[in-house]
Design a protein around this motif. Structure first.
Motif, PDB file in Angstrom:
ATOM      1  N   ASP A   7       0.821  -1.221   0.000  1.00 51.58           N
ATOM      2  CA  ASP A   7       0.000   0.000   0.000  1.00 51.58           C
ATOM      3  C   ASP A   7       0.851   1.265   0.000  1.00 51.58           C
ATOM      4  N   GLU A   8       1.839   1.305  -0.895  1.00 47.58           N
ATOM      5  CA  GLU A   8       2.710   2.475  -1.041  1.00 47.58           C
ATOM      6  C   GLU A   8       3.580   2.746   0.187  1.00 47.58           C
ATOM      7  N   ILE A   9       3.797   1.740   1.010  1.00 47.45           N
ATOM      8  CA  ILE A   9       4.680   1.845   2.169  1.00 47.45           C
ATOM      9  C   ILE A   9       5.794   0.821   1.985  1.00 47.45           C
ATOM     10  N   VAL A  10       7.047   1.261   2.118  1.00 45.82           N
ATOM     11  CA  VAL A  10       8.177   0.337   2.100  1.00 45.82           C
ATOM     12  C   VAL A  10       8.386  -0.145   3.525  1.00 45.82           C
ATOM     13  N   GLU A  51       7.123   5.928   4.272  1.00 42.67           N
ATOM     14  CA  GLU A  51       6.137   6.439   3.330  1.00 42.67           C
ATOM     15  C   GLU A  51       6.828   7.030   2.101  1.00 42.67           C
ATOM     16  N   PRO A  52       6.104   7.204   0.992  1.00 42.66           N
ATOM     17  CA  PRO A  52       6.708   7.748  -0.234  1.00 42.66           C
ATOM     18  C   PRO A  52       7.394   9.108  -0.040  1.00 42.66           C
ATOM     19  N   GLU A  53       6.920   9.891   0.900  1.00 38.10           N
ATOM     20  CA  GLU A  53       7.505  11.220   1.122  1.00 38.10           C
ATOM     21  C   GLU A  53       8.963  11.164   1.564  1.00 38.10           C
TER      22      GLU A  53
END
Length: 98
Positions: A7-10, A51-53
Motif C-alpha cells: 500500500d505504497e509503504i516500504v 512512506e513515499p515522502e
C-alpha cells in the motif's frame, strides 16, 4: 535488507535493521538513528515503515552509508521479493530483487 512494498509503504524487515548497541560502532549506531529518524513507524520487533515522502531521503542515506565503506552491501541494499511487480524508481539505485 529485506524489504517489501505494501500500500505504497516500504517495509524493512525488523531482523535486518541494524541494532543500536550502547558502546557499539559509531557508524552502525548513526545508521540506526538515521534510518529510525525518517521512519513512519520503527517499533522494536516490528518491520520499519517508510512512506513515499521519505523515499528520496532513504535512497540518499543508503547510498551515503554504502559509499562510506564501513557497511556491507547487504546492510545498505533493499532486497525486494522476486514477485514484486516494480521497485519504485527513486529506490532503484539502492534496491534489487531477492
Amino acid at each position: 535488507m529485506r524489504a517489501r512494498l505494501e500500500d505504497e509503504i516500504v517495509l524493512l524487515h525488523h531482523e535486518d535493521v541494524p541494532p543500536f548497541k550502547k558502546g557499539g560502532s559509531v557508524v552502525r549506531n548513526s545508521y540506526f538513528w538515521a534510518l529510525k529518524s525518517i521512519a513512519g513507524r520503527a517499533s522494536r520487533g516490528r518491520d520499519w515503515e517508510y512512506e513515499p515522502e521519505v523515499w528520496l531521503a532513504l535512497q540518499r542515506m543508503l547510498l551515503s552509508f554504502s559509499e562510506s565503506g564501513y557497511l556491507g552491501l547487504s546492510e545498505t541494499i533493499l532486497e525486494f521479493p522476486a514477485d514484486t511487480e516494480e521497485i519504485p524508481a527513486v529506490l532503484r539505485p539502492v534496491a534489487t530483487w531477492q
